[in-house]
Design a protein around this motif. Structure first.
Motif, PDB file in Angstrom:
ATOM      1  N   SER A  38       0.820  -1.207   0.000  1.00 39.81           N
ATOM      2  CA  SER A  38       0.000   0.000   0.000  1.00 39.81           C
ATOM      3  C   SER A  38       0.860   1.267   0.000  1.00 39.81           C
ATOM      4  O   SER A  38       0.362   2.362   0.245  1.00 39.81           O
ATOM      5  N   ALA A  39       2.137   1.118  -0.267  1.00 39.42           N
ATOM      6  CA  ALA A  39       3.050   2.265  -0.276  1.00 39.42           C
ATOM      7  C   ALA A  39       2.801   3.151  -1.493  1.00 39.42           C
ATOM      8  O   ALA A  39       2.181   2.740  -2.478  1.00 39.42           O
ATOM      9  N   SER A  40       3.316   4.358  -1.429  1.00 37.07           N
ATOM     10  CA  SER A  40       3.164   5.301  -2.527  1.00 37.07           C
ATOM     11  C   SER A  40       4.168   4.978  -3.643  1.00 37.07           C
ATOM     12  O   SER A  40       5.349   4.721  -3.375  1.00 37.07           O
ATOM     13  N   LEU A  41       3.671   4.978  -4.872  1.00 37.16           N
ATOM     14  CA  LEU A  41       4.529   4.803  -6.049  1.00 37.16           C
ATOM     15  C   LEU A  41       4.757   6.175  -6.660  1.00 37.16           C
ATOM     16  O   LEU A  41       3.816   6.819  -7.123  1.00 37.16           O
ATOM     17  N   GLU A  42       6.001   6.633  -6.655  1.00 38.32           N
ATOM     18  CA  GLU A  42       6.297   8.003  -7.067  1.00 38.32           C
ATOM     19  C   GLU A  42       7.220   8.045  -8.285  1.00 38.32           C
ATOM     20  O   GLU A  42       8.159   7.252  -8.397  1.00 38.32           O
ATOM     21  N   LEU A  43       6.931   8.969  -9.203  1.00 35.87           N
ATOM     22  CA  LEU A  43       7.854   9.248 -10.302  1.00 35.87           C
ATOM     23  C   LEU A  43       9.027  10.027  -9.697  1.00 35.87           C
ATOM     24  O   LEU A  43       8.858  11.141  -9.204  1.00 35.87           O
ATOM     25  N   THR A  44      10.202   9.427  -9.704  1.00 42.19           N
ATOM     26  CA  THR A  44      11.312  10.001  -8.947  1.00 42.19           C
ATOM     27  C   THR A  44      11.954  11.195  -9.656  1.00 42.19           C
ATOM     28  O   THR A  44      12.013  11.252 -10.886  1.00 42.19           O
ATOM     29  N   ASP A  45      12.442  12.125  -8.839  1.00 40.01           N
ATOM     30  CA  ASP A  45      13.263  13.217  -9.346  1.00 40.01           C
ATOM     31  C   ASP A  45      14.700  13.078  -8.849  1.00 40.01           C
ATOM     32  O   ASP A  45      15.504  14.006  -8.943  1.00 40.01           O
ATOM     33  N   ASN A  46      15.016  11.868  -8.324  1.00 40.27           N
ATOM     34  CA  ASN A  46      16.356  11.586  -7.821  1.00 40.27           C
ATOM     35  C   ASN A  46      17.306  11.383  -9.004  1.00 40.27           C
ATOM     36  O   ASN A  46      17.212  10.386  -9.731  1.00 40.27           O
ATOM     37  N   GLU A  47      18.215  12.326  -9.193  1.00 43.45           N
ATOM     38  CA  GLU A  47      19.100  12.284 -10.356  1.00 43.45           C
ATOM     39  C   GLU A  47      20.053  11.097 -10.310  1.00 43.45           C
ATOM     40  O   GLU A  47      20.437  10.562 -11.360  1.00 43.45           O
ATOM     41  N   ASN A  95      12.557   7.403 -23.773  1.00 46.93           N
ATOM     42  CA  ASN A  95      11.464   7.870 -22.909  1.00 46.93           C
ATOM     43  C   ASN A  95      11.459   7.157 -21.551  1.00 46.93           C
ATOM     44  O   ASN A  95      10.419   6.715 -21.055  1.00 46.93           O
ATOM     45  N   ILE A  96      12.615   7.070 -20.945  1.00 49.25           N
ATOM     46  CA  ILE A  96      12.773   6.336 -19.687  1.00 49.25           C
ATOM     47  C   ILE A  96      12.208   7.134 -18.521  1.00 49.25           C
ATOM     48  O   ILE A  96      12.564   8.295 -18.313  1.00 49.25           O
ATOM     49  N   GLU A  97      11.324   6.494 -17.752  1.00 52.10           N
ATOM     50  CA  GLU A  97      10.755   7.086 -16.540  1.00 52.10           C
ATOM     51  C   GLU A  97      10.907   6.099 -15.387  1.00 52.10           C
ATOM     52  O   GLU A  97      10.658   4.895 -15.554  1.00 52.10           O
ATOM     53  N   CYS A  98      11.304   6.601 -14.227  1.00 44.81           N
ATOM     54  CA  CYS A  98      11.561   5.744 -13.072  1.00 44.81           C
ATOM     55  C   CYS A  98      10.541   6.007 -11.963  1.00 44.81           C
ATOM     56  O   CYS A  98      10.470   7.118 -11.431  1.00 44.81           O
ATOM     57  N   TYR A  99       9.789   4.988 -11.610  1.00 49.35           N
ATOM     58  CA  TYR A  99       8.823   5.056 -10.518  1.00 49.35           C
ATOM     59  C   TYR A  99       9.388   4.265  -9.333  1.00 49.35           C
ATOM     60  O   TYR A  99       9.887   3.148  -9.518  1.00 49.35           O
ATOM     61  N   VAL A 100       9.305   4.830  -8.140  1.00 50.76           N
ATOM     62  CA  VAL A 100      10.025   4.277  -6.995  1.00 50.76           C
ATOM     63  C   VAL A 100       9.093   3.987  -5.827  1.00 50.76           C
ATOM     64  O   VAL A 100       8.183   4.768  -5.525  1.00 50.76           O
ATOM     65  N   ILE A 101       9.320   2.843  -5.171  1.00 55.15           N
ATOM     66  CA  ILE A 101       8.764   2.547  -3.850  1.00 55.15           C
ATOM     67  C   ILE A 101       9.949   2.373  -2.907  1.00 55.15           C
ATOM     68  O   ILE A 101      10.812   1.517  -3.133  1.00 55.15           O
ATOM     69  N   GLU A 102      10.009   3.194  -1.881  1.00 55.48           N
ATOM     70  CA  GLU A 102      11.140   3.170  -0.955  1.00 55.48           C
ATOM     71  C   GLU A 102      11.072   1.970  -0.014  1.00 55.48           C
ATOM     72  O   GLU A 102      10.007   1.620   0.508  1.00 55.48           O
ATOM     73  N   ASP A 103      12.230   1.351   0.192  1.00 52.93           N
ATOM     74  CA  ASP A 103      12.368   0.291   1.198  1.00 52.93           C
ATOM     75  C   ASP A 103      13.024   0.929   2.419  1.00 52.93           C
ATOM     76  O   ASP A 103      14.235   0.866   2.602  1.00 52.93           O
ATOM     77  N   GLN A 105      13.050   0.213   5.492  1.00 48.44           N
ATOM     78  CA  GLN A 105      13.670  -0.669   6.480  1.00 48.44           C
ATOM     79  C   GLN A 105      15.105  -1.028   6.121  1.00 48.44           C
ATOM     80  O   GLN A 105      15.956  -1.195   6.993  1.00 48.44           O
ATOM     81  N   ASN A 106      15.390  -1.129   4.819  1.00 47.65           N
ATOM     82  CA  ASN A 106      16.721  -1.535   4.375  1.00 47.65           C
ATOM     83  C   ASN A 106      17.501  -0.425   3.680  1.00 47.65           C
ATOM     84  O   ASN A 106      18.658  -0.624   3.312  1.00 47.65           O
ATOM     85  N   GLY A 107      16.859   0.718   3.475  1.00 51.95           N
ATOM     86  CA  GLY A 107      17.560   1.814   2.824  1.00 51.95           C
ATOM     87  C   GLY A 107      17.682   1.672   1.320  1.00 51.95           C
ATOM     88  O   GLY A 107      18.425   2.430   0.684  1.00 51.95           O
ATOM     89  N   GLY A 108      16.965   0.706   0.742  1.00 56.43           N
ATOM     90  CA  GLY A 108      16.990   0.524  -0.703  1.00 56.43           C
ATOM     91  C   GLY A 108      15.679   0.988  -1.315  1.00 56.43           C
ATOM     92  O   GLY A 108      14.914   1.730  -0.699  1.00 56.43           O
ATOM     93  N   CYS A 109      15.403   0.563  -2.529  1.00 56.07           N
ATOM     94  CA  CYS A 109      14.135   0.894  -3.167  1.00 56.07           C
ATOM     95  C   CYS A 109      13.880  -0.045  -4.340  1.00 56.07           C
ATOM     96  O   CYS A 109      14.800  -0.617  -4.917  1.00 56.07           O
ATOM     97  N   ARG A 110      12.616  -0.192  -4.659  1.00 56.86           N
ATOM     98  CA  ARG A 110      12.186  -0.928  -5.837  1.00 56.86           C
ATOM     99  C   ARG A 110      11.892   0.116  -6.902  1.00 56.86           C
ATOM    100  O   ARG A 110      11.124   1.047  -6.672  1.00 56.86           O
ATOM    101  N   VAL A 111      12.513  -0.031  -8.073  1.00 56.90           N
ATOM    102  CA  VAL A 111      12.352   0.943  -9.140  1.00 56.90           C
ATOM    103  C   VAL A 111      11.679   0.273 -10.336  1.00 56.90           C
ATOM    104  O   VAL A 111      12.162  -0.751 -10.835  1.00 56.90           O
ATOM    105  N   TYR A 112      10.574   0.843 -10.762  1.00 56.27           N
ATOM    106  CA  TYR A 112       9.848   0.355 -11.932  1.00 56.27           C
ATOM    107  C   TYR A 112      10.131   1.321 -13.075  1.00 56.27           C
ATOM    108  O   TYR A 112       9.799   2.505 -12.993  1.00 56.27           O
ATOM    109  N   VAL A 113      10.766   0.813 -14.107  1.00 58.83           N
ATOM    110  CA  VAL A 113      11.242   1.661 -15.190  1.00 58.83           C
ATOM    111  C   VAL A 113      10.360   1.474 -16.417  1.00 58.83           C
ATOM    112  O   VAL A 113      10.333   0.410 -17.025  1.00 58.83           O
TER     113      VAL A 113
END
Length: 221
Positions: A38-47, A95-103, A105-113
């Motif tokens: 149920s986490a937020s899926l965000e279009l990342t602006d992390n360069e 046209n690459i876009e990266c959508y992120v769900i932050e992990d 607990q572990n400091g990582g993330c799942r990235v959907y490209v």
């Protein structure tokens, strides 16, 4: 306890029903406290993330195994034969876009490209979706994680992939791919030929993934 790495990179790019290569990574089932369903899926602006993913696709397009050494955690998980077979057909990843769900607990993330795969000598683009798990290295830089997963990481990835926003994104990409296939028989034929070429060196369908995971166009890498 460390679990074996299984199907980490997802790439949705082909219509399952039409061409037989569904592009979605399936990771072993499991549930735990690290729930991202149920986490937020965000279009990342992390360069840093965007640059890492761009570098990954550039290395994949060029089959640059040296470049991969600073991009992924374990370059041995990459199948060079699959990458080479795919590169024979692929002109570019656009046209690459990266959508992120932050992990958290572990400091990582799942990235959907989400991206468009441009095949050589054809204008129709292949809508695609790939999924990666990113972790931080000792010098605090992101890397695409292709090594062993622990149970907490695996639970996070499983739950993230079940997130409604992610499922909706997958469905949108799948529909766009179906439309591309139905509108351009030449594109469909070439995509099938690429799939057959990858099968001939790997025994599996197109998957743009590394070490055997795929959703779309990842199996080759």
């Amino acid at each position: 306890m460390k679990l074996r790495y299984k199907k980490l990179v997802i790439i949705i790019s082909v219509a399952t029903l039409v061409l037989g290569f569904f592009i979605l990574t399936l990771i072993p089932t499991g549930r735990g406290g690290n729930d991202a369903s149920s986490a937020s899926l965000e279009l990342t602006d992390n360069e840093e993330i965007k640059t890492l993913i761009q570098d990954y696709f550039t290395a994949k397009k060029n089959v640059d195994m040296d470049a991969f050494t600073t991009i992924v955690s374990d370059v041995s998980q990459l199948n060079r034969a699959k990458l080479t077979a795919m590169a024979a057909y692929v002109e570019d990843y656009q046209n690459i876009e990266c959508y992120v769900i932050e992990d958290e607990q572990n400091g990582g993330c799942r990235v959907y490209v989400k991206y468009d795969l441009k095949m050589k000598n054809i204008d129709t683009l292949a809508p695609s979706l790939s999924a990666f798990y990113l972790t931080n290295t000792s010098d605090n830089k992101y890397v695409i994680y292709l090594s062993a997963l622990d149970e907490v990481q695996e639970d996070f990835i499983n739950s993230a992939d079940e997130n409604e926003a992610v499922v909706n994104l997958e469905n949108d990409v799948q529909k766009a791919m179906n439309d591309a296939i139905n509108s351009d028989p030449v594109f469909k034929q070439l995509y099938q030929r690429m799939d057959q070429g990858i099968r001939s060196v790997s025994g599996s369908a197109v998957s743009g993934s590394v070490a055997g995971v795929a959703t779309g166009t990842a199996a080759g890498a």
